[in-house]
Design a protein around this motif. Structure first.
Motif, PDB file in Angstrom:
ATOM      1  N   GLU A  43      -3.499 -38.349 -56.954  1.00 35.65           N
ATOM      2  CA  GLU A  43      -3.935 -39.344 -57.922  1.00 35.65           C
ATOM      3  C   GLU A  43      -4.864 -40.354 -57.245  1.00 35.65           C
ATOM      4  O   GLU A  43      -4.776 -40.588 -56.038  1.00 35.65           O
ATOM      5  CB  GLU A  43      -2.717 -40.089 -58.488  1.00 35.65           C
ATOM      6  N   ARG A  44      -5.736 -40.946 -58.050  1.00 39.22           N
ATOM      7  CA  ARG A  44      -6.567 -42.023 -57.536  1.00 39.22           C
ATOM      8  C   ARG A  44      -5.673 -43.231 -57.274  1.00 39.22           C
ATOM      9  O   ARG A  44      -4.894 -43.639 -58.136  1.00 39.22           O
ATOM     10  CB  ARG A  44      -7.659 -42.389 -58.553  1.00 39.22           C
ATOM     11  N   GLU A  45      -5.804 -43.795 -56.066  1.00 37.07           N
ATOM     12  CA  GLU A  45      -4.930 -44.892 -55.694  1.00 37.07           C
ATOM     13  C   GLU A  45      -5.726 -46.138 -55.332  1.00 37.07           C
ATOM     14  O   GLU A  45      -6.854 -46.074 -54.863  1.00 37.07           O
ATOM     15  CB  GLU A  45      -4.031 -44.501 -54.512  1.00 37.07           C
ATOM     16  N   PHE A  46      -5.065 -47.265 -55.543  1.00 35.04           N
ATOM     17  CA  PHE A  46      -5.643 -48.555 -55.197  1.00 35.04           C
ATOM     18  C   PHE A  46      -5.735 -48.709 -53.689  1.00 35.04           C
ATOM     19  O   PHE A  46      -4.833 -48.294 -52.949  1.00 35.04           O
ATOM     20  CB  PHE A  46      -4.750 -49.650 -55.777  1.00 35.04           C
ATOM     21  N   VAL A  47      -6.838 -49.329 -53.236  1.00 31.71           N
ATOM     22  CA  VAL A  47      -7.017 -49.614 -51.817  1.00 31.71           C
ATOM     23  C   VAL A  47      -7.089 -51.122 -51.578  1.00 31.71           C
ATOM     24  O   VAL A  47      -6.328 -51.664 -50.771  1.00 31.71           O
ATOM     25  CB  VAL A  47      -8.281 -48.937 -51.259  1.00 31.71           C
TER      26      VAL A  47
END
Length: 125
Positions: A43-47
């Motif tokens: 999944e696209r994750e926050f950085v």
């Protein structure tokens, strides 16, 4: 609204890269900005995120102390300085923005209205 990410590439573990995201088509100082990443099959994750005036930042735990988000209002650009890179940092990195009141920083994808096209970061071990 346009967000143009750049600066990705291939780097050895322990190395550094600086990502840039050039913004246009909106009032840059009215938007909080963020970086997300997506590795293959994940999944696209926050950085990281930075508030509209740059006074607040937020990071995912795995990058704290290694990555720094900043913004340049004269250039309408947000940066992500990445140091001590690890193989697990390999991903496509996306910048994103959302209109915000002062001090807001969010780590939820759904908060972000505008997204750039992504830039590939590959860290070799």
């Amino acid at each position: 609204v346009q967000l143009q990410a750049s600066g990705g590439g291939l780097v050895q573990a322990g190395g550094s890269l600086r990502l840039s995201c050039a913004a246009s088509g909106f009032t840059f100082g009215s938007y909080a900005m963020g970086w997300f990443r997506q590795a293959p099959g994940k999944e696209r994750e926050f950085v990281a995120a930075i508030s509209r005036r740059g006074k607040r930042t937020s990071y995912v735990d795995s990058v704290k102390g290694r990555f720094t988000i900043s913004r340049d209002y004269a250039k309408n650009t947000v940066f992500l300085q990445m140091r001590s890179l690890r193989a697990e940092d390999t991903a496509v990195y996306y910048c994103a923005g959302h209109s915000a009141i002062d001090g807001e920083v969010y780590d939820q994808k759904a908060r972000y209205q505008n997204w750039g096209q992504g830039t590939q970061v590959t860290v070799s071990s």
